[in-house]
Design an enzyme around this catalytic site. Structure first.
Site, PDB file in Angstrom:
ATOM      1  N   ASP A 211      -4.765   4.041  -4.429  1.00  0.00           N
ATOM      2  CA  ASP A 211      -4.757   4.449  -3.027  1.00  0.00           C
ATOM      3  C   ASP A 211      -5.847   5.489  -2.751  1.00  0.00           C
ATOM      4  O   ASP A 211      -5.832   6.575  -3.331  1.00  0.00           O
ATOM      5  CB  ASP A 211      -3.379   5.014  -2.691  1.00  0.00           C
ATOM      6  CG  ASP A 211      -3.118   5.140  -1.214  1.00  0.00           C
ATOM      7  OD1 ASP A 211      -4.090   5.122  -0.419  1.00  0.00           O
ATOM      8  OD2 ASP A 211      -1.938   5.254  -0.836  1.00  0.00           O
TER       9      ASP A 211
ATOM     10  N   ASP B  83       6.592   5.323 -21.565  1.00  0.00           N
ATOM     11  CA  ASP B  83       6.605   5.228 -23.018  1.00  0.00           C
ATOM     12  C   ASP B  83       8.009   4.898 -23.528  1.00  0.00           C
ATOM     13  O   ASP B  83       8.957   4.768 -22.752  1.00  0.00           O
ATOM     14  CB  ASP B  83       6.044   6.502 -23.664  1.00  0.00           C
ATOM     15  CG  ASP B  83       6.889   7.746 -23.462  1.00  0.00           C
ATOM     16  OD1 ASP B  83       8.103   7.644 -23.143  1.00  0.00           O
ATOM     17  OD2 ASP B  83       6.341   8.858 -23.631  1.00  0.00           O
TER      18      ASP B  83
ATOM     19  N   HIS C  13       0.841  -1.187   0.000  1.00  0.00           N
ATOM     20  CA  HIS C  13       0.000   0.000   0.000  1.00  0.00           C
ATOM     21  C   HIS C  13       0.884   1.248   0.000  1.00  0.00           C
ATOM     22  O   HIS C  13       1.792   1.365   0.812  1.00  0.00           O
ATOM     23  CB  HIS C  13      -0.894  -0.023   1.242  1.00  0.00           C
ATOM     24  CG  HIS C  13      -1.670   1.213   1.441  1.00  0.00           C
ATOM     25  ND1 HIS C  13      -1.583   1.967   2.586  1.00  0.00           N
ATOM     26  CD2 HIS C  13      -2.542   1.844   0.637  1.00  0.00           C
ATOM     27  CE1 HIS C  13      -2.384   3.001   2.487  1.00  0.00           C
ATOM     28  NE2 HIS C  13      -2.976   2.952   1.320  1.00  0.00           N
TER      29      HIS C  13
ATOM     30  N   TYR D 149      10.067  12.756 -13.162  1.00  0.00           N
ATOM     31  CA  TYR D 149      11.250  11.886 -13.081  1.00  0.00           C
ATOM     32  C   TYR D 149      11.640  11.632 -11.624  1.00  0.00           C
ATOM     33  O   TYR D 149      12.012  10.509 -11.262  1.00  0.00           O
ATOM     34  CB  TYR D 149      12.444  12.504 -13.817  1.00  0.00           C
ATOM     35  CG  TYR D 149      12.325  12.565 -15.321  1.00  0.00           C
ATOM     36  CD1 TYR D 149      11.565  11.651 -16.041  1.00  0.00           C
ATOM     37  CD2 TYR D 149      12.997  13.546 -16.033  1.00  0.00           C
ATOM     38  CE1 TYR D 149      11.475  11.724 -17.419  1.00  0.00           C
ATOM     39  CE2 TYR D 149      12.919  13.617 -17.421  1.00  0.00           C
ATOM     40  CZ  TYR D 149      12.150  12.707 -18.106  1.00  0.00           C
ATOM     41  OH  TYR D 149      12.065  12.769 -19.478  1.00  0.00           O
TER      42      TYR D 149
ATOM     43  N   ASN E  97       3.209   8.423 -20.331  1.00  0.00           N
ATOM     44  CA  ASN E  97       3.772   7.982 -19.058  1.00  0.00           C
ATOM     45  C   ASN E  97       2.765   8.230 -17.946  1.00  0.00           C
ATOM     46  O   ASN E  97       2.135   9.289 -17.901  1.00  0.00           O
ATOM     47  CB  ASN E  97       5.044   8.784 -18.731  1.00  0.00           C
ATOM     48  CG  ASN E  97       6.049   8.736 -19.845  1.00  0.00           C
ATOM     49  OD1 ASN E  97       6.593   7.692 -20.147  1.00  0.00           O
ATOM     50  ND2 ASN E  97       6.288   9.876 -20.482  1.00  0.00           N
TER      51      ASN E  97
END
Length: 148
Positions: A64, A30, A22, A112, A132
C-alpha cells in the site's frame, strides 16, 4: 500448477490473496506464532520458511502506497533496537520486490493486536525467532492486470 504463479502459493493462499482488498493485511508467521487463536483464517504452509513465503506473496501483491507504513515486523522483547537476521532478510525481500518500503518494528503485543485484524495468517514452519511480518495490500493498477 499454473504459469506465472509462484509455486509456494497453494490454492487456499492464492484465493486469500486474490480476495483481499486494498488496505487488507496478511500475516506471515513463524512456527512459534499463536496463529490459531487470534481470529483470522489460518493457512498452513508447512515446510516453508517465512522469507520464502514473503517473497512468494510479494511476487503477486503490491504494498500500500497510500499509507505511511505498509510492512511491520515484531520487535525483539527486551532489545527493541535489535534486528534479527530474518528481519533483515524481510527488509531485503520487501525492498527488492515491493520498492522503497521500510519494515517497521512493532512491540510484540501490539503486533498481535494488528494480526487480529488481518485478512489471514499464513503459518509457516520458520524456526528463526521473530520470523513474523505483516504486509498491507496496495492497489493493483489496470496496466498491471493481465489482458487477453
Amino acid at each position: 500448477m499454473l504459469k506465472g504463479i509462484h509455486p509456494l502459493l497453494g490454492p487456499d493462499l492464492l484465493h486469500a490473496i486474490r480476495t483481499m482488498g486494498h488496505g487488507d493485511d496478511i500475516v506471515i508467521a513463524d512456527a512459534n506464532f499463536p496463529a490459531g487463536f487470534l481470529g483470522p483464517k489460518v493457512i498452513r504452509a508447512d515446510g516453508v520458511d517465512a522469507a520464502a513465503m514473503t517473497e512468494a506473496v510479494l511476487a503477486h501483491m503490491p504494498l500500500d502506497t497510500f499509507v505511511p507504513q505498509a510492512a511491520w515486523r515484531m520487535e525483539v522483547v527486551g532489545d527493541p533496537a535489535a534486528v534479527p537476521e530474518i528481519c533483515a532478510t524481510f527488509q531485503d525481500v520487501v525492498h527488492r520486490l515491493a520498492g522503497d518500503f521500510t519494515v517497521h518494528a512493532v512491540e510484540r503485543f501490539a503486533f498481535y493486536e494488528m494480526a487480529r485484524k488481518a485478512a489471514c495468517i499464513v503459518a509457516t514452519t520458520e524456526f528463526r525467532l521473530y520470523g513474523n511480518i505483516i504486509l498491507k495490500k496496495g492497489v493493483v493498477y489496470p496496466h498491471e492486470v493481465y489482458r487477453v
